[in-house]
Design a protein around this motif. Structure first.
Motif, mmCIF file in Angstrom:
data_model
loop_
_atom_site.group_PDB
_atom_site.id
_atom_site.type_symbol
_atom_site.label_atom_id
_atom_site.label_comp_id
_atom_site.label_asym_id
_atom_site.label_seq_id
_atom_site.Cartn_x
_atom_site.Cartn_y
_atom_site.Cartn_z
ATOM 1 N N GLY A 80 -7.012 6.839 -59.127
ATOM 2 C CA GLY A 80 -8.434 6.548 -59.302
ATOM 3 C C GLY A 80 -9.298 7.781 -59.090
ATOM 4 O O GLY A 80 -10.258 8.015 -59.836
ATOM 5 N N LEU A 81 -8.929 8.605 -58.069
ATOM 6 C CA LEU A 81 -9.682 9.838 -57.806
ATOM 7 C C LEU A 81 -9.575 10.795 -58.987
ATOM 8 O O LEU A 81 -10.573 11.376 -59.422
ATOM 9 N N ALA A 82 -8.357 10.967 -59.510
ATOM 10 C CA ALA A 82 -8.165 11.866 -60.660
ATOM 11 C C ALA A 82 -8.957 11.372 -61.870
ATOM 12 O O ALA A 82 -9.585 12.165 -62.588
ATOM 13 N N SER A 83 -8.941 10.070 -62.067
ATOM 14 C CA SER A 83 -9.704 9.500 -63.191
ATOM 15 C C SER A 83 -11.197 9.720 -63.006
ATOM 16 O O SER A 83 -11.924 10.037 -63.953
ATOM 17 N N SER A 84 -11.677 9.574 -61.771
ATOM 18 C CA SER A 84 -13.107 9.745 -61.486
ATOM 19 C C SER A 84 -13.552 11.181 -61.727
ATOM 20 O O SER A 84 -14.600 11.424 -62.345
ATOM 21 N N VAL A 85 -12.756 12.143 -61.242
ATOM 22 C CA VAL A 85 -13.103 13.560 -61.437
ATOM 23 C C VAL A 85 -13.113 13.908 -62.918
ATOM 24 O O VAL A 85 -14.031 14.606 -63.406
ATOM 25 N N THR A 86 -12.119 13.416 -63.646
ATOM 26 C CA THR A 86 -12.057 13.674 -65.099
ATOM 27 C C THR A 86 -13.270 13.078 -65.804
ATOM 28 O O THR A 86 -13.882 13.711 -66.671
ATOM 29 N N ALA A 87 -13.624 11.849 -65.426
ATOM 30 C CA ALA A 87 -14.773 11.186 -66.037
ATOM 31 C C ALA A 87 -16.064 11.963 -65.762
ATOM 32 O O ALA A 87 -16.909 12.138 -66.655
ATOM 33 N N GLN A 88 -16.227 12.441 -64.535
ATOM 34 C CA GLN A 88 -17.440 13.185 -64.189
ATOM 35 C C GLN A 88 -17.507 14.511 -64.946
ATOM 36 O O GLN A 88 -18.596 14.956 -65.322
ATOM 37 N N PHE A 89 -16.350 15.130 -65.168
ATOM 38 C CA PHE A 89 -16.334 16.374 -65.945
ATOM 39 C C PHE A 89 -16.835 16.128 -67.367
ATOM 40 O O PHE A 89 -17.713 16.841 -67.871
ATOM 41 N N PHE A 90 -16.291 15.103 -68.019
ATOM 42 C CA PHE A 90 -16.704 14.812 -69.393
ATOM 43 C C PHE A 90 -18.175 14.379 -69.461
ATOM 44 O O PHE A 90 -18.906 14.764 -70.374
ATOM 45 N N ALA A 91 -18.601 13.578 -68.478
ATOM 46 C CA ALA A 91 -19.988 13.116 -68.469
ATOM 47 C C ALA A 91 -20.947 14.288 -68.285
ATOM 48 O O ALA A 91 -21.981 14.380 -68.967
ATOM 49 N N ALA A 92 -20.621 15.195 -67.369
ATOM 50 C CA ALA A 92 -21.484 16.355 -67.123
ATOM 51 C C ALA A 92 -21.540 17.265 -68.344
ATOM 52 O O ALA A 92 -22.611 17.763 -68.720
ATOM 53 N N LYS A 93 -20.388 17.469 -68.980
ATOM 54 C CA LYS A 93 -20.348 18.320 -70.166
ATOM 55 C C LYS A 93 -21.213 17.736 -71.285
ATOM 56 O O LYS A 93 -21.988 18.451 -71.942
ATOM 57 N N ALA A 94 -21.116 16.429 -71.487
ATOM 58 C CA ALA A 94 -21.908 15.779 -72.538
ATOM 59 C C ALA A 94 -23.398 15.818 -72.208
ATOM 60 O O ALA A 94 -24.234 16.099 -73.079
ATOM 61 N N ALA A 95 -23.751 15.560 -70.939
ATOM 62 C CA ALA A 95 -25.164 15.519 -70.550
ATOM 63 C C ALA A 95 -25.814 16.897 -70.659
ATOM 64 O O ALA A 95 -26.932 17.031 -71.178
#
Length: 584
Positions: free
Chosen positions: A66-81
């Motif tokens: 879950g932690l790995a998934s969360s960090v990955t999700a935040q990376f993609f979200a930040a890059k898109a934003a």
């Protein structure tokens, strides 16, 4: 706001992967209460240490994934934003650059700056949080309810009551907050406008000892901003208390129902703990969702403000069905019964202006303050559109030109000399980026700027600070004139651009412009009669109307307005020839 989402199109992958990884994390989180229930009902109930250790390892693995998934999700979200905000900022700046003078005047600098900075930052934060939480939180809320049904249908009915109540609270507060956050940003515009005005006019404020007045004015505006922010914050602050009340009420009902059904042997201890955990998960996610709603509400309000700028028509369009036709003679300007007003419903700034400027002519424009001198010359490069009549350049209506093609023919020096941070060379090359050093020095000689440029260390490569703060007013004006001359325009407009020059330098400048190679049509706007005396045609304006038109000698005999201006600057007993010689 929806219209802005096109700037996310280059980040489709990130916009999909970010939420998907968040949903993956949420899925593992929903499994945890079932693992805990199994640990209690099997491992602890049977004193099976091996089973307990096994369940603990499973929970640790779920947490790590879950932690790995969360960090990955935040990376993609930040890059898109961040990418979205960058593209939006570029597009907004390009659109602002294309706005006509009329629209720029109407909107104001301060509000455009706020939308370029604060508003885009708010929208960026909104996009980031939406990609991370917008699907995750509802997924866990409804997922927890569904998982509760797998445990016990009757106890899960409590979730069916709680979730709709929470939805009413969340969306009700959101709808009440959106207009308030729009008002917050509008008040921020006013504060920024006052700040900008004070910073640019600080010397005048101190010269007149008005610091206390300006501080009081600023305090009033910031107090108004504070009040509207407090109002918006109070409404947003209702989110957490109301959600906590509903959730805790649901928890009480759930614990009571679970205890009764456990006594009846329908539920086990582990299952009751799982139901309580699912309700707690809903509470945690709703706290996150509440913060998300507040941020998204701000983002929507700011996004709508940004979208309203894009809705302003950009630039000057051609007339319908018009086509650009090359003029037979270059450098001619014709005003045909021209009338113009700045804003709809306002008074006319110019009324029924008609004149002809031939190739190589020098046209002088003079009149009192507010008589429409600058307005007249701004119609030639089509900074504004006429209300009636037409303006022709080379025999073609300026509305039929491509704006860039029209302005390529014209060199203009504004009333306020504007230079940009860089070097003298970089500023001069605005006129023609391919100009040679010889062409630059020639323009400097004509504009009477050669001497002081030679004295500066570095010459053409001498630095210029922002807004030309390291130059005097006269030096800035002469460099601005040189920049226009480098362009080698067919039409040169000098809009009171020698006001900081002494009379001798002004006279040399006019003489040098008159002797320039080629035949350039020159418009000189000036308050000095001496600057216009030798013009081929002098237009005298009074409150937007032509008070007189002709040569100096004719106007001195027949135009009262011109006489008043002239004799206020020269002794009445002097004749025109004496005055002209003296001025030169």
């Amino acid at each position: 706001m929806k219209s802005l989402l096109i700037y996310l199109k280059d980040y489709k992958k990130e916009s999909v992967l970010g939420p998907l990884f968040k949903l993956l994390e949420a899925s593992f989180e929903l499994i945890v209460p079932l693992v805990v229930a199994s640990m209690i009902d099997v491992g602890i109930a049977n004193s099976d240490k091996g089973y307990v250790v096994k369940m603990c390892l499973i929970m640790a693995a779920l947490g790590f994934i879950g932690l790995a998934s969360s960090v990955t999700a935040q990376f993609f979200a930040a890059k898109a934003a961040v990418g979205f905000a960058t593209k939006l900022r570029h597009a907004l700046f390009a659109h602002i650059e294309s706005l006509s003078f009329t629209n720029m005047d109407k909107e104001g600098t301060s509000t455009l700056i706020t939308r370029m900075t604060s508003d885009i930052n708010q929208v960026q934060s909104g996009v980031n949080l939406v990609l991370r939480l917008f699907l995750r939180s509802p997924f866990i809320v409804f997922g927890a309810m569904i998982m509760a049904f797998t445990v016990d249908v009757k106890a899960a009915l409590i979730f069916v009551v709680v979730i709709p109540l929470l939805s009413v609270v969340v969306f009700g507060i959101m709808l009440a907050s959106i207009p308030l956050f729009g008002r917050v940003q509008s008040n921020l515009d006013r504060v920024l406008g006052t700040t900008r005005e004070n910073l640019t006019g600080v010397r005048v404020i101190r010269a007149f000892g008005k610091e206390d007045n300006e501080i009081e004015k600023f305090d009033r505006q910031t107090d108004a901003l504070r009040k509207i922010q407090m109002m918006a914050a109070r409404i947003s602050a209702l989110m957490n208390p109301f959600t906590y009340i509903i959730i805790n009420g649901g928890l009480i009902a759930l614990i009571y129902t679970g205890a009764v059904r456990m006594e009846m042997g329908i539920l086990t201890q582990g299952q009751v703990v799982a139901l309580v955990n699912y309700m707690s998960q809903i509470l945690v996610e709703l706290v996150k969702l509440a913060n998300l709603i507040i941020t998204v509400t701000k983002a929507f309000a700011c996004g709508n403000r940004i979208a309203s700028v894009f809705e302003i028509p950009g630039g000057m369009s051609r007339q319908d069905g018009a086509s650009e036709i090359a003029g037979k003679e270059q450098g001619t300007v014709d005003f045909e019964s021209v009338s113009m007003k700045y804003h709809e419903g306002g008074e006319e700034a110019l009324t029924d202006i008609t004149f002809h400027a031939g190739k190589g002519d020098t046209i002088g424009v003079i009149g009192g303050t507010g008589s429409g001198k600058t307005t007249l010359v701004h119609l030639i490069p089509r900074f504004y559109d006429v209300e009636k009549g037409c303006v022709r350049v080379d025999g073609v209506d300026v509305r039929n030109y491509d704006v860039t093609a029209l302005r390529d023919k014209i060199g203009i020096v504004m009333q306020k000399a504007v230079l940009f941070k860089g070097t003298i060379r970089e500023n001069l090359l605005w006129g023609n980026e391919n100009a040679t050093d010889e062409e630059l020095w020639q323009a400097l000689r004509i504009s009477q700027a050669e001497e002081f440029v030679l004295q500066k260390e570095g010459g053409l490569d001498a630095p210029i600070e922002q807004e030309g703060r390291n130059l005097s007013g006269g030096q800035k004006q002469r460099l601005s004139i040189a920049r226009a001359l480098v362009k080698k325009p067919e039409i040169l407009i000098l809009d009171d651009s020698a006001s900081a020059l002494d009379y001798a330098t002004d006279a040399r400048l006019r003489k040098a412009i008159k002797e320039m190679p080629g035949e350039t049509t020159v418009f000189i706007v000036s308050q000095r009669a001496s600057s216009l005396m030798h013009a081929d045609l002098i237009i005298v304006l009074d409150d937007g109307c032509v008070a007189g038109m002709g040569k100096h000698e004719q106007l001195l005999e027949s135009c009262q307005v011109y006489q008043e201006i002239y004799y206020s600057q020269f002794e009445k007993q002097h004749g025109p020839e004496d005055d002209g010689n003296e001025a030169e």
